[in-house]
Design an enzyme around this catalytic site. Structure first.
Site, PDB file in Angstrom:
ATOM      1  N   GLU A 331      83.407  21.900  41.444  1.00  8.68           N
ATOM      2  CA  GLU A 331      82.993  22.810  42.720  1.00  8.68           C
ATOM      3  C   GLU A 331      84.170  23.241  43.490  1.00  8.68           C
ATOM      4  O   GLU A 331      83.769  23.976  44.583  1.00  8.68           O
ATOM      5  CB  GLU A 331      81.912  21.602  43.641  1.00  8.68           C
ATOM      6  CG  GLU A 331      80.717  21.363  42.892  1.00  8.68           C
ATOM      7  CD  GLU A 331      80.704  19.936  42.177  1.00  8.68           C
ATOM      8  OE1 GLU A 331      81.819  19.993  41.539  1.00  8.68           O
ATOM      9  OE2 GLU A 331      79.753  19.343  42.083  1.00  8.68           O
ATOM     10  N   TRP A 445      81.892  13.717  31.499  1.00 12.04           N
ATOM     11  CA  TRP A 445      80.997  12.629  32.479  1.00 12.04           C
ATOM     12  C   TRP A 445      80.139  12.195  31.386  1.00 12.04           C
ATOM     13  O   TRP A 445      79.531  12.613  30.391  1.00 12.04           O
ATOM     14  CB  TRP A 445      80.281  13.347  33.371  1.00 12.04           C
ATOM     15  CG  TRP A 445      81.135  14.072  34.421  1.00 12.04           C
ATOM     16  CD1 TRP A 445      81.574  15.374  34.753  1.00 12.04           C
ATOM     17  CD2 TRP A 445      81.818  13.196  35.592  1.00 12.04           C
ATOM     18  NE1 TRP A 445      82.477  15.153  35.840  1.00 12.04           N
ATOM     19  CE2 TRP A 445      82.454  13.959  36.428  1.00 12.04           C
ATOM     20  CE3 TRP A 445      81.838  11.792  35.693  1.00 12.04           C
ATOM     21  CZ2 TRP A 445      83.312  13.661  37.586  1.00 12.04           C
ATOM     22  CZ3 TRP A 445      82.452  11.508  36.963  1.00 12.04           C
ATOM     23  CH2 TRP A 445      83.144  12.255  37.916  1.00 12.04           C
TER      24      TRP A 445
END
Ligand code: AMP
Length: 542
Positions: A331, A445
């Site tokens: 982000e 992740w």
């Protein structure tokens, strides 16, 4: 009164044009998956990007705002795609090749990729899901032999696509705020979310990293780009190399420590990037088999997970190579902070200096950080008070792709990172924990929630809680604590691994399982991960 300065759009094409006019002689070197070395110059890149732009518009019918996917390793054609796709006003969408089939299918359908450029070696991963892809009209095969066989419908070879095209192409005038690239983050709970970068954010991010206070890249450098191009646009390195005039070395799938060391030696690489797992592997391999000649490598920049102090120390002491820590997120384009010493630290002891370098560092000019405590107050810059790290700036997301809600943002417009940090009086931020229920293993992740619900679908399992535990190689790995329906039952680890392999890829599956009578819960009945972590730390989970 407005300033009387030209409104010159900061776009990826201006980066390409600059790289060609000033650094046309600089090199792009690729090591293909089979080990073959290829080399050409920025001037060749420029011409091939123009051919690609013609192919995209004339042959594939790509127009402004279209999404074009890539499913590929780091190599020269992938760099051409970065510039060619965004240059015609379309959006370059590198897809993470390490996700499960379900996630990949979701991402491609959600982004509405019209065309996917795919490496021949990765085609089998797409073949599995191709019938489910709703918007893909055609696949372009990169580095595929002429007689390559695939079940993908409508394919064309990359070199054939370029061959027929002219080297002349008039770049359209683009608005610097138009989208240029997109990556999905799986570092959130729930479905992966799209992060749409603009030309302007890409330009500003890349030009900032070059600074001596940050990455310190110049036309004297040869940079090895280890960070995959499908991870946050390779941290902006394919752009910054053209701005700084640094030679680019792209390893594709040659990521084994011994091979990386060979590439570092052969190409006289001076700087490189990567997640800590890569550098731990390279360090161990160099310790076991020390290079005969000192490497040209001066420093490596690490992000994605915390750079262990022991690694900074070891590399520097044993091989004179400096580790520089950076922090960021999909982000945030990704780089938000970098940790370098300043003149005010000159008088400190080696250990004090090391402690500063092991922090995540200070914000780049162009972004701001703040820490909010659980009580909703601004944490003092005392290096002690912990709270959620929040960020805003010129290359920070203001909303996710295709979502209207402002989840993840504060009312006054800051992005909530989900990282728990402190900040000291000199602005050095240090990550202490994370609120996100996720595990980051080797830079990728793993959703603990997804693992828990999959485990709880096993007929013998009543409850499961998955936490991250430290690991020497992967930095973090998952540990599953399990409550059985029937205490007297047993399940073998291999049975659970086999059970989970239906829904998860190998690196996501826990290898460590502990059996407990009850999962600790918070006052509102949620799994109390903090308590499980405490029990594990005290050796009370086994
Ligand atoms: P991603 O969006 O996959 O790039 O992941 C971003 C997250 O990775 C951050 O929110 C942090 O939790 C973690 N991260 C990134 N860099 C570091 C670092 N230097 N130290 C510790 N954690 C990091």
């Amino acid at each position: 009164m407005e300033g009387l300065i030209m409104n010159y759009p900061l776009t990826t094409t201006t980066i390409l044009e600059y790289g060609n006019s000033v650094y046309h002689h600089k090199k792009i070197i690729t090591y293909l998956p089979d080990g073959t070395r290829q080399e050409y110059r920025f001037g060749d890149l420029y011409k091939r990007c123009k051919k690609l732009a013609n192919a995209l518009t004339l042959k594939l019918g790509i127009t402004k705002g279209d999404m074009v996917g890539t499913f590929a390793w780091n190599h020269a054609p992938h760099v051409e795609l970065y510039y060619g796709i965004s240059g015609v006003g379309a959006i370059c969408h590198p897809i993470n090749i390490r996700l499960t089939s379900d996630q990949t299918e979701y991402i491609i359908n959600n982004s509405e990729d019209r065309v996917i450029f795919v490496d021949a070696t990765l085609v089998p991963l797409l073949e599995k899901i191709a019938p489910l892809l709703e918007t893909v009209e055609c696949y372009v095969l990169i580095n595929a032999p002429k007689d390559f066989k695939t079940s993908l419908l409508i394919t064309i070879h990359y070199e054939d696509l370029l061959e027929e095209q002219s080297e002349h192409f008039e770049w359209p005038t683009l608005n610097e705020n138009d989208a240029s690239g997109m990556c999905y983050t799986s570092g959130t709970t729930g479905l992966p979310k799209g992060v749409l970068y603009s030309h302007r954010s890409t330009y500003l991010h890349a030009s900032n990293i070059i600074s001596p206070n940050a990455g310190n890249y110049s036309n004297l450098d040869t940079i090895l780009l280890i960070v995959p191009q499908f991870h946050v646009m390779a941290w902006g390195f394919p752009y910054l190399c053209l701005l700084s005039g640094s030679n680019m070395v792209l390893p594709s799938s040659n990521l084994q420590p011994d091979v990386l060391i060979k590439i570092l030696q052969e190409e006289q690489v001076t700087k490189a990037n990567g997640v800590p797992t890569i550098w731990l592997g390279v360090y161990d391999a160099m310790k076991k088999n020390p290079p005969k000649e000192k490497l040209a490598l001066e420093e490596y920049i690490v992000g994605g997970s915390a750079l262990p102090k022991s690694l900074i120390e070891g590399f520097e002491k044993d091989f004179g190579i400096k580790g520089v820590q950076a922090w960021g997120m999909t982000e945030t384009s990704p780089l938000g902070t970098v940790s370098r010493l300043q003149s005010l630290h000159t008088h400190l002891s080696d250990n004090e200096k090391l402690n500063i370098r092991a922090k995540q560092g200070t914000a780049f000019p162009g972004v701001e950080l703040r820490i909010m405590t659980d009580e909703g107050t601004l944490a003092p810059a005392d290096g002690k008070t912990m709270g959620e790290l929040q960020i805003k700036g010129a290359w920070v997301i203001n909303s996710y792709f295709k979502t209207n809600n402002q989840d993840g943002f504060t009312q006054d417009g800051w992005f909530k990172t989900g990282d728990v940090s402190t900040i000291d009086k000199d602005g050095y931020m240090e990550i202490k924990d994370r609120t996100k229920d996720l595990i980051k293993s080797g830079g990728e992740w793993i959703s603990s929630v997804a693992l828990e619900s999959a485990l709880m679908a096993h007929p013998k399992i009543k409850e499961a809680a998955v936490i991250a535990i430290a690991d020497e190689k992967w930095i973090e790995k998952p540990l599953a604590s399990i409550v059985l329906v029937n205490e007297k039952d047993t399940i073998s680890d291999s049975e659970l691994i086999e059970f989970l392999s239906r829904d998860f890829v190998k690196y996501q599956i826990p290898r460590d399982y502990v059996y407990i009578n009850e999962v600790p819960k918070t006052s509102v009945g949620k799994l109390d991960k903090k308590e499980i972590r405490r029990l594990f730390a005290e050796g009370k989970l086994s």
